[in-house]
Design an enzyme around this catalytic site. Structure first.
Site, mmCIF file in Angstrom:
data_model
loop_
_atom_site.group_PDB
_atom_site.id
_atom_site.type_symbol
_atom_site.label_atom_id
_atom_site.label_comp_id
_atom_site.label_asym_id
_atom_site.label_seq_id
_atom_site.Cartn_x
_atom_site.Cartn_y
_atom_site.Cartn_z
ATOM 1 N N LYS A 1 4.369 0.947 9.493
ATOM 2 C CA LYS A 1 4.539 2.194 8.755
ATOM 3 C C LYS A 1 3.988 3.377 9.536
ATOM 4 C CE LYS A 1 3.104 0.222 4.843
ATOM 5 N NZ LYS A 1 2.732 -0.013 3.444
ATOM 6 N N ARG B 1 5.504 -12.769 9.752
ATOM 7 C CA ARG B 1 6.181 -11.540 9.369
ATOM 8 C C ARG B 1 7.540 -11.462 10.056
ATOM 9 N NH1 ARG B 1 2.491 -7.628 9.254
ATOM 10 N NH2 ARG B 1 3.873 -5.871 9.526
ATOM 11 N N GLU C 1 0.876 -1.160 0.000
ATOM 12 C CA GLU C 1 0.000 0.000 0.000
ATOM 13 C C GLU C 1 0.923 1.222 0.000
ATOM 14 O OE1 GLU C 1 -2.660 0.492 3.351
ATOM 15 O OE2 GLU C 1 -3.480 2.318 2.459
#
Ligand code: ATP
Ligand code: MG
Length: 560
Positions: free
Chosen positions: A272, A262, A36
């Site tokens: 982020k 992850r 994104e």
């Protein structure tokens, strides 16, 4: 890089792919990396990038770069550009396969109307808070929305008017009609379109409604004929919804979603949102601050793409989450640069050293190998004279047991130069040593004695006559504790920012060859570590970032 040969380490994703190819389910594989564009990429994304592009390379398939750009509020072209730069820098090529979820907005809208027409979606007027209240909890089922039984015609009309911009943000949403009693909260009539009167960085003001991630992602995968849709574990609970949408719709394919753990890296944050906060609030100098775990930060610090790809290979993929020590990243960097970084000498804390029996005004040139690991790197000339600087910590007035470096009366080797013996000290009034007086053995040119006499210590040094002043930026971890996910109540990650994460040294000196360097060049400074020329470098000021010390300085510190 595309032809890089490596031993392939098996993992559960490769096992699935092998089976799918063997059974004929797929002839070739298509993966994708779907960022994104709401921030810069970090080392966690590098794991996903190397996984997806690496599989495509190894199986002669293809990997798409797709921007998952469904939230116009947080997204920006600056991020799109930086992401493309970072993926390329890491060494990967999406070829013609660059996509944007926003390119599918028309198709996504058409599918939404289809779901409405088939009675599988409805327009809901509940507010954001009411939606949450109706949703239930993990232990209690949710409640049906009072708008759930609107007629198909009414739903269609309202949805079209949502699209036309007739209603304010948040006043209506489009929801899938699934099951408010599902044990999986994601299946409780999830919202998949919301009103947002915000311009989009690619579609401008065309849309007043935007599709949600869960809806967009699976359809984008299906439209691109992705075979294996790899994502992190937090999407495991979203998989039933991923499959539900694809089962309802006439999409051209049904990709398989596979989840993996992850990457968590020690001593840093990776979301982020938190990285953006570090930038916005000025805790760091920008997304590319060399302390940041972003690709841009690692690049600026001097990390090589090879070392990051090696890191990604070494950590592998698994189902269980784990924390990887930052030291592994540095280890991969050292492994890479050891064989190819040119060696240079620099002194961080200069201490004046005078060779009393060396003629004043004489300067001689000595040969120094550029890289002992690589004879093809050749030699360079370094200058030697009566006046030198050594590293202050290489001298000890009252040497401890086992001290092999310089001390009064002791003999050491100056790298590539001569044996020297310390004869005398000069001190300032406050007792600090300001100069060391030595003699040298003219018979030991090159650093070897004719008579076979051995010295244990070898010091790096620079020649005072032509050393160049350099600025050296030394880094430590951004946060002082390894695990930022485990913070006591009432505290935030900001309470653990390491105040010493950056030390700027403006008195360091480098050998004369360092006068001509360009940003991005990397060196090993003997005994000090690996350094890269920072883009802040100008004609008048040479700036180096220390990428990593030669050994794991963190482990050393924790032991002492
Ligand atoms: P963040 O949580 O850091 O904000 P994100 O998951 O929202 O990241 P996206 O841009 O959606 O960021 O991520 C793109 C891809 O990268 C996704 O497939 C995501 O699963 C993967 N990814 C993100 N963070 C990690 C990580 N730490 N380790 C491995 N893969 C990751
Ligand atoms: Mg995400």
């Amino acid at each position: 890089m595309e032809n890089e040969t490596k031993t392939v380490v098996p993992n559960f994703i490769r096992t699935i792919i092998d089976e799918d190819l063997k059974s004929g389910k797929h002839e070739h594989i298509i993966t994708r990396f779907p960022p994104e564009p709401n921030g810069y990429l970090h080392i966690g994304h590098a794991k996903s990038i190397c996984l997806n592009f690496g599989l495509a390379r190894d199986y002669q398939g293809q990997c798409h770069l797709r921007f998952d750009d469904t939230n116009p509020v947080k997204e920006d072209v600056e991020y799109v550009d930086s992401i493309m730069e970072d993926v390329r820098w890491l060494g990967w090529d999406w070829k013609e396969h660059l996509y944007y979820a926003s390119d599918y907005f028309d198709q996504l809208y058409a599918y939404a109307e289809l779901l409405i027409t088939e009675g599988k979606a409805f327009v809901c007027d509940l507010s954001f808070d009411e939606l949450r209240e109706y949703r239930g909890t993990l232990t209690e089922p949710g409640k049906n929305s009072p708008y759930r039984d609107r007629s198909i015609a009414e739903n269609l009309d309202l949805f079209r008017r949502m699209k036309a911009g007739e209603f304010p943000d948040g006043s209506k949403s489009l929801r899938a009609k699934i099951d408010m009693a599902s044990p999986n909260l994601n299946m409780r009539d999830p919202v998949f379109y919301r009103i947002k009167k915000t311009d989009h960085h690619r579609t401008g003001d065309t849309w007043q409604i935007y599709p949600m991630y869960d809806y967009t992602h699976c359809i984008s995968d299906a439209l691109e004929m992705i075979t294996h849709s790899l994502c992190t574990l937090e999407f495991e609970d979203h998989r039933p919804l991923y499959d539900w949408f694809l089962d309802q719709l006439p999409v051209p394919s049904h990709p398989r979603q596979i989840e993996f753990a992850r990457l968590n890296l020690s001593h840093t944050v990776m979301s982020k949102r938190l990285l953006l906060e570090m930038v916005k609030e000025g805790y760091v100098k920008g997304w590319d601050d060399p302390r940041m775990p972003t690709i841009a930060g690692l690049r600026r610090r001097g990390f090589t793409p090879e070392s990051i790809r090696e890191f990604a290979d070494r950590i592998g993929v698994a189902k269980a989450s784990s924390m990887v020590d930052y030291g592994l990243l540095e280890f991969c960097l050292r492994e890479d640069l050891n064989t190819r970084a040119l060696r240079r000498m620099a002194v961080l804390e200069p201490l004046k050293l005078t060779i009393c029996n060396y003629p004043e005004g004489q300067v001689e040139e000595l040969d120094a190998e550029n890289n002992p690991e690589d004879s093809s790197a050749g030699n360079r000339k370094i200058k030697f004279s009566k006046h030198l600087y050594i590293e202050r910590e290489d001298f000890m007035e009252e040497p401890v047991k086992g001290w092999f470096r310089l001390a009064l009366g002791k003999e050491v080797r100056l790298k590539h130069a001569y044996y020297i013996r310390c004869q005398e000290l000069i001190k300032a009034e406050d007792g600090t040593i300001t100069e060391i007086l030595c003699t040298y053995d003219p018979e030991s040119r090159g650093g070897w004695s004719e008579d076979g006499r051995k010295v244990k210590g070898t010091l790096h040094w620079v020649c005072a006559e032509n050393a160049v002043p350099i600025q050296v930026r030394l880094y430590d971890h951004l946060f002082s504790i390894p695990d930022l996910s485990d913070i006591p109540e009432g505290k935030s990650h900001l309470d653990y920012i390491n105040p010493e994460s950056l030390t700027i040294n403006d008195h360091a000196l480098g050998e004369s060859s360092l006068a001509e360097v360009a940003p991005g060049e990397r060196f090993q400074f003997l005994r000090l570590g690996y350094f890269a020329v920072d883009p802040d470098t100008t004609k008048d000021k040479i700036v180096f970032n220390r990428i990593s010390a030669l050994r794991d300085s963190w482990a050393k510190k924790q032991k002492s």
